[in-house]
Enzyme design. Structure first.
Site, PDB file in Angstrom:
ATOM      1  N   HIS A  42       0.813  -1.221   0.000  1.00 22.18           N
ATOM      2  CA  HIS A  42       0.000   0.000   0.000  1.00 22.18           C
ATOM      3  C   HIS A  42       0.849   1.275   0.000  1.00 22.18           C
ATOM      4  CE1 HIS A  42      -0.087  -0.083   4.620  1.00 22.18           C
ATOM      5  NE2 HIS A  42       0.213   1.179   4.360  1.00 22.18           N
ATOM      6  N   ASP A  91      -0.639  -7.658   1.364  1.00 18.90           N
ATOM      7  CA  ASP A  91      -0.025  -6.326   1.424  1.00 18.90           C
ATOM      8  C   ASP A  91       1.498  -6.467   1.581  1.00 18.90           C
ATOM      9  OD1 ASP A  91       0.205  -3.606   1.543  1.00 18.90           O
ATOM     10  OD2 ASP A  91      -0.557  -3.395   3.593  1.00 18.90           O
ATOM     11  N   GLY A 182       2.716   5.850   9.259  1.00 20.43           N
ATOM     12  CA  GLY A 182       4.125   6.136   8.987  1.00 20.43           C
ATOM     13  C   GLY A 182       5.028   4.963   9.338  1.00 20.43           C
ATOM     14  N   SER A 184       4.085   1.883   8.486  1.00 20.23           N
ATOM     15  CA  SER A 184       3.781   0.866   7.469  1.00 20.23           C
ATOM     16  C   SER A 184       5.043   0.388   6.773  1.00 20.23           C
ATOM     17  CB  SER A 184       2.851   1.448   6.412  1.00 20.23           C
ATOM     18  OG  SER A 184       1.531   1.396   6.848  1.00 20.23           O
TER      19      SER A 184
END
Lengths: 240, 376
Positions: A42, A91, A182, A184
């Site tokens: 993502h 993801d 942030g 991720s």
């Protein structure tokens, strides 16, 4: 990271920062080899072109470049072909750097788990990142200790989302220590009995981390993807 | 759009004229919010009526948790429709502007469901002041009212016979979640329009069968997907490729699976190098072997760097005919290729009758630097 603490420089040498101009740090990433990093898919939504990205490793304070810092351009972004942005499933992305990093005590890859090797519920692992702390964004890398939570228990926290086998949950019901915006793409690592650290998760999603709805964080389950990761590295290394 | 490039909320990287402001960014985008995929419209525009800038922000918002939970109380048949009209507002395809819900829909939802929230000590979401929405049929403004046939449960939810909505994952989980127990009726995959994995009875979507990704534990969803000729082998994505083309260093399956797992080390103590070619296993003749090839082989197997390379005499006492691959004379010109591309079959056996044996060691990983000591 919410409820964490500032990390000592060099303590997490596989943590890297995925950056893009003019914003700077966008996501975390994890070195898994001298020329390879992992992050979540993502992070690349709307910006899949490798040209706009760079990977910074060996850094602790984002605001103060360190002599141990190494910056590499991104050569390839390989987003998992099954990535589903609506439900944030699959993801994960593999990132190829334009050239190898030099291995130092501040820049060093993490181990991938063996196929099928999952962390047991209730074991304690660490998350790291430069994401939101609830009241501000940090400059210095933060670390937090989180507890692995079973998928069944995790599903009970998220009524509106399906927790799939491609996900891993860690944290606390009260959300006291959790990843946040942030973080991720950053690592969830657990220490093996021999002392080495293995990458079991990549920070993916969760509740709005400083809202009233708390609960654990949801991480991409790296164990599920080990074979896919190895094949991507192989396919992009050799001229087939 | 204040900068020259649109932000994520403005739908990708479409360049904006630097003179435009945020309001000119409005565009219609497909609805991806799982909760609201069964609406009578399929495009939306952001920011929504709750101030969220993107669908991703909406998907992890407090309200995205609240409304589905509230729907389960059966407080108002059209609550989920109302929720979706504010979470992912309808986008008018001509004006690219948001179409609001009608005030009556907002009021009915609030009047019937706010008190339910109050029981558990929660508050109706802020930013849902119904007076911001137009009255039905007021002037030229249009607003949304539910169609009597609107499906009150989102695709993430199962509709009980009683009309109540419960989370789809609670369907057929062995526990009664509907007030009439209808979530535990007709629980076969077939009845739910899904395919059943034989080993664990898990249900998967039909689109996941034979798509190259195993979803059943015993890989049953990826079996019997292809009928290849005798001289062909099935790729991971179920294409058929002639067996002579496997592991030749060039990709013939579109997913490259004909070039996977071509090089390995035997499990014995000798760690003999084994290379697959035309679907058979070969040992590698040590004649003309070079240390660079050892590095390549270890690296290709993901095993790091070679720690020892040995040339072992092939034991004639071992049963079976030896099959050999030889180093190609032009291997140096094949820089950047996989090991299997640098080997070839020849009409004669290995002159030296020695095979290559390798020991590799993985690159160091997962170690943190030792904490520095300082005298106190």
């Amino acid at each position: 990271i919410l409820g964490g603490r500032t990390s000592r420089p060099g303590r997490w040498p596989w943590q890297c920062s995925l950056q893009s101009d003019p914003s700077g740090h966008i996501c975390g990433c994890v070195l898994i080899g001298r020329k390879w990093a992992l992050t979540v898919a993502h992070c690349f939504e709307g910006r899949e072109s490798a040209d706009v990205w760079k990977v910074v490793s060996g850094i602790n304070n984002l605001d103060h470049p360190s002599p141990f810092m190494q910056t590499r351009k991104v050569k390839n972004v390989i987003v998992h072909p099954r990535y589903n942005r609506a439900v944030v499933d699959y993801d994960i992305s593999v990132v190829e750097l334009d050239r190898e990093v030099e291995e130092t005590s501040y820049v060093r890859p993490v181990c991938l788990p063996h196929r099928g090797q999952l962390p047991k519920p209730d074991t304690y692992c660490y998350i790291t990142g430069w994401g939101h702390m609830g009241n501000r964004m940090p400059f210095k890398l933060q670390e937090g200790e989180v507890r692995i939570i079973s998928l069944d228990q995790c599903q009970s926290y998220f009524d509106m989302k399906t927790i799939t086998s491609r996900m891993l949950c860690a944290g606390y019901e009260s959300g006291t220590v959790d990843s946040c915006m942030g973080d991720s793409g950053g690592p969830l690592v657990c220490q093996e009995p021999g002392g080495r650290w293995s990458l079991y998760g990549l920070t993916s999603w969760g509740s709005v981390c400083f809202s009233k709805v708390l609960g654990p964080g949801v991480y991409s389950n790296v164990t599920h993807f080990v074979e896919w990761i190895e094949r991507q590295i192989y396919l992009h290394t050799f001229q087939l | 759009c204040i900068s020259t490039t649109c932000t994520h909320g403005c739908h990708g990287n479409t360049p904006c004229d630097s003179r435009t402001n945020g309001s000119n960014c409005s565009q219609c985008e497909p609805i991806t919010l799982e909760l609201c995929m069964n609406l009578p419209y399929n495009t939306t525009s952001f920011p929504n009526y709750l101030g969220h800038q993107t669908q991703k922000e909406t998907s992890i918002s407090w309200e995205s948790s609240l409304f589905p939970a509230l729907v389960q109380t059966n407080c108002y048949k059209y609550l989920m429709f109302f929720a979706c009209t504010i979470l992912v507002p309808k986008c008018d395809p001509e004006s690219h502007q948001k179409v609001p819900p009608c005030r009556s829909l907002c009021r009915n939802s609030k009047e019937r469901c706010e008190s339910v929230l109050g029981i558990v000590g929660l508050q109706w979401p802020e930013d849902t002041d119904c007076t911001q929405f137009p009255e039905d049929g007021q002037g030229n403004t249009t607003c949304l009212l539910p169609d009597p046939d609107v499906d009150e449960c989102s695709p993430s939810h199962f509709k009980c016979r009683s009309g109540r909505c419960v989370l789809s994952s609670k369907r057929c989980d062995g526990r009664m979640d509907c007030d009439d127990d209808s979530d535990e009726e007709h629980c076969g995959c077939k009845e739910r329009g899904l395919w059943e994995c034989p080993s664990n009875k898990a249900c998967i979507k039909h689109t996941m069968i034979c798509d190259g990704f195993p979803d059943c534990p015993d890989l049953a969803d990826e079996r019997n997907c292809t009928i290849c000729d005798d001289n062909e082998l099935a790729c991971n994505n179920h294409e058929c490729v002639h067996r002579t083309l496997w592991c030749d260093g060039r990709k013939h399956c579109s997913d490259s699976s004909d070039e996977w797992d071509c090089v390995s080390l035997s499990n014995g103590s000798s760690a003999a190098l084994t290379v697959r070619r035309t679907a058979s296993e070969y040992q590698v003749c040590a004649d003309d072997w070079h240390p660079a090839l050892s590095r390549l082989a270890c690296g290709q197997m993901g095993l790091g760097v070679p720690t020892a390379a040995e040339m072992l005499l092939d034991e004639p006492s071992q049963p079976g005919r030896r099959r050999w691959l030889h180093v190609r004379p032009d291997w140096l010109q094949k820089n950047g290729s996989a090991l299997q591309a640098m080997l070839e079959k020849r009409g004669h056996p290995c002159h030296s009758r020695t095979k290559v044996s390798l020991h590799c060691s993985k690159e160091d990983c997962g170690r943190r630097p030792a904490a520095r000591m300082s005298k106190r």
